[in-house]
Write an enzyme that holds these catalytic residues in place. Sequence first.
Site, PDB file in Angstrom:
ATOM      1  N   ASP A   2       0.830  -1.202   0.000  1.00 30.87           N
ATOM      2  CA  ASP A   2       0.000   0.000   0.000  1.00 30.87           C
ATOM      3  C   ASP A   2       0.868   1.257   0.000  1.00 30.87           C
ATOM      4  O   ASP A   2       1.986   1.259   0.516  1.00 30.87           O
ATOM      5  CB  ASP A   2      -0.907  -0.016   1.244  1.00 30.87           C
ATOM      6  N   GLY A   3       0.335   2.322  -0.575  1.00 29.36           N
ATOM      7  CA  GLY A   3       0.994   3.629  -0.494  1.00 29.36           C
ATOM      8  C   GLY A   3       1.669   4.092  -1.773  1.00 29.36           C
ATOM      9  O   GLY A   3       2.352   5.119  -1.768  1.00 29.36           O
ATOM     10  N   ASN A   4       1.461   3.363  -2.864  1.00 36.79           N
ATOM     11  CA  ASN A   4       2.088   3.782  -4.137  1.00 36.79           C
ATOM     12  C   ASN A   4       1.621   5.176  -4.542  1.00 36.79           C
ATOM     13  O   ASN A   4       2.411   6.013  -4.983  1.00 36.79           O
ATOM     14  CB  ASN A   4       1.717   2.818  -5.273  1.00 36.79           C
ATOM     15  N   TRP A  62       3.022   7.921  -2.260  1.00 35.28           N
ATOM     16  CA  TRP A  62       4.465   8.048  -2.523  1.00 35.28           C
ATOM     17  C   TRP A  62       4.677   8.956  -3.733  1.00 35.28           C
ATOM     18  O   TRP A  62       5.505   9.866  -3.708  1.00 35.28           O
ATOM     19  CB  TRP A  62       5.038   6.649  -2.780  1.00 35.28           C
ATOM     20  N   ARG A 120      -0.053   9.080  -9.841  1.00 35.67           N
ATOM     21  CA  ARG A 120      -0.150   7.834  -9.064  1.00 35.67           C
ATOM     22  C   ARG A 120       0.562   6.669  -9.752  1.00 35.67           C
ATOM     23  O   ARG A 120       1.200   5.838  -9.101  1.00 35.67           O
ATOM     24  CB  ARG A 120      -1.621   7.465  -8.855  1.00 35.67           C
ATOM     25  N   SER A 152      -7.044  -5.596  -6.034  1.00 28.88           N
ATOM     26  CA  SER A 152      -8.224  -6.108  -5.333  1.00 28.88           C
ATOM     27  C   SER A 152      -9.464  -5.994  -6.208  1.00 28.88           C
ATOM     28  O   SER A 152      -9.484  -5.246  -7.192  1.00 28.88           O
ATOM     29  CB  SER A 152      -8.446  -5.324  -4.033  1.00 28.88           C
ATOM     30  N   THR A 153     -10.500  -6.734  -5.825  1.00 28.60           N
ATOM     31  CA  THR A 153     -11.786  -6.644  -6.518  1.00 28.60           C
ATOM     32  C   THR A 153     -12.225  -5.177  -6.583  1.00 28.60           C
ATOM     33  O   THR A 153     -12.714  -4.706  -7.613  1.00 28.60           O
ATOM     34  CB  THR A 153     -12.853  -7.461  -5.749  1.00 28.60           C
ATOM     35  N   ASN A 170     -10.360  -2.564  -6.617  1.00 32.81           N
ATOM     36  CA  ASN A 170      -9.496  -1.730  -7.470  1.00 32.81           C
ATOM     37  C   ASN A 170     -10.062  -1.533  -8.887  1.00 32.81           C
ATOM     38  O   ASN A 170      -9.680  -0.594  -9.582  1.00 32.81           O
ATOM     39  CB  ASN A 170      -8.075  -2.301  -7.572  1.00 32.81           C
ATOM     40  N   ARG A 201     -11.258   1.998  -9.699  1.00 34.77           N
ATOM     41  CA  ARG A 201     -10.376   3.156  -9.925  1.00 34.77           C
ATOM     42  C   ARG A 201     -10.541   3.641 -11.358  1.00 34.77           C
ATOM     43  O   ARG A 201     -11.160   2.979 -12.185  1.00 34.77           O
ATOM     44  CB  ARG A 201      -8.925   2.767  -9.652  1.00 34.77           C
TER      45      ARG A 201
HETATM   46  C1  FPP Z   1      -1.612   0.187  -3.429  1.00 39.95           C
HETATM   47  O1  FPP Z   1      -1.215   1.515  -3.464  1.00 39.95           O
HETATM   48  C2  FPP Z   1      -1.111  -0.587  -4.540  1.00 39.95           C
HETATM   49  C3  FPP Z   1      -1.862  -1.126  -5.543  1.00 39.95           C
HETATM   50  C4  FPP Z   1      -3.332  -0.983  -5.603  1.00 39.95           C
HETATM   51  C5  FPP Z   1      -1.267  -1.878  -6.642  1.00 39.95           C
HETATM   52  C6  FPP Z   1      -0.015  -2.646  -6.330  1.00 39.95           C
HETATM   53  C7  FPP Z   1       0.699  -2.789  -7.601  1.00 39.95           C
HETATM   54  C8  FPP Z   1       2.038  -2.813  -7.762  1.00 39.95           C
HETATM   55  C9  FPP Z   1       2.990  -2.787  -6.649  1.00 39.95           C
HETATM   56  C10 FPP Z   1       2.615  -2.832  -9.119  1.00 39.95           C
HETATM   57  C11 FPP Z   1       2.194  -3.955  -9.999  1.00 39.95           C
HETATM   58  C12 FPP Z   1       2.392  -5.296  -9.401  1.00 39.95           C
HETATM   59  C13 FPP Z   1       2.832  -6.373 -10.067  1.00 39.95           C
HETATM   60  C14 FPP Z   1       2.856  -7.671  -9.362  1.00 39.95           C
HETATM   61  C15 FPP Z   1       3.339  -6.309 -11.436  1.00 39.95           C
HETATM   62  P1  FPP Z   1      -2.339   2.624  -3.605  1.00 39.95           P
HETATM   63  O2  FPP Z   1      -2.487   2.949  -5.055  1.00 39.95           O
HETATM   64  O3  FPP Z   1      -3.583   2.177  -2.929  1.00 39.95           O
HETATM   65  O4  FPP Z   1      -1.670   3.817  -2.833  1.00 39.95           O
HETATM   66  P2  FPP Z   1      -2.410   4.934  -1.978  1.00 39.95           P
HETATM   67  O5  FPP Z   1      -3.097   4.236  -0.866  1.00 39.95           O
HETATM   68  O6  FPP Z   1      -1.267   5.775  -1.514  1.00 39.95           O
HETATM   69  O7  FPP Z   1      -3.332   5.650  -2.885  1.00 39.95           O
END
Ligand code: FPP
Length: 248
Positions: free
Chosen positions: A22-24, A27, A35, A67-68, A70, A73
């Site tokens: 979590d947190g992409n 970040w 994002r 996730s389901t 997601n 988005r």
């Molecule tokens: C959560 O951060 C992350 C995700 C919903 C996606 C995770 C995906 C990856 C790490 C990249 C792709 C993976 C593979 C296996 C190729 P968020 O977007 O919810 O961050 P936020 O809470 O800060 O908005």
Amino acid sequence: MESLKDKIIMERLPEHIAVIMDGNGRWAKEKGKMRVFGHQHGVDAVRNTTEACAELGVKYLTLYAFSTENWNRSSFEVDALMSLLTNALKNELKTLNDNNIRLNAIGDLKRLPKLQYDALMYAIDNTKNNTRMTLTLCLSYSGRWELVQAVKNIATEAKNGTITPEQIDETLIGNHLATAGMPDPDLLIRTSGEERISNYLLWQIAYSELYFTTKYWPDFSKEDLYEAIINYQNRERRFGKTSEQIKK
Ligand code: FPP
């Protein structure tokens, strides 16, 4: 350089680590970027974590990649995540095989676009004989979705007479989950400071140790993983028993 790796007790490694990455988005936002930039760097953290787990001898690593929920988005973000998936599958397949890692995926995979679905099936088939570690990607996955599927299948078997209601126990339910055959996670890590389960592996984490870190996923390094494992090793897992019973 000194590494926390040296402080890990190898005899007491978690067999199965599950991660809520979590947190992409945050970040990226903190860096004034989109994002998607965060997701791109999230792939590096996936690689580092996978490598660190395999090097240590962790047998199962399970990542919550999509996730389901997601699917709700923006289509821009969903499309970007989907192309990251196909790129990663293409770019990392050789590394998975070189490192003897088996790829697995759970979730409502039929909802994936055909390109992603086919690439995933190809990579799974191509790594199926690898034995060092199983890397499971949870894609279009949610714990409640998984439980609904299991209940439907069990009900159908009961209706057909293949099983009786009396035969339904924890083992039978576990065998009807997408994770059938895998041990339950010993350690569940969630990054980014959120302290929630978010519909992840609801049945399987009944006795998992939960570890939360404020690091955003793209910043999660091998040392962060070692720190989580050391923290886990300093806990006493009682499974409902008393401390005295455990120490006997
Ligand atoms: C959560 O951060 C992350 C995700 C919903 C996606 C995770 C995906 C990856 C790490 C990249 C792709 C993976 C593979 C296996 C190729 P968020 O977007 O919810 O961050 P936020 O809470 O800060 O908005």
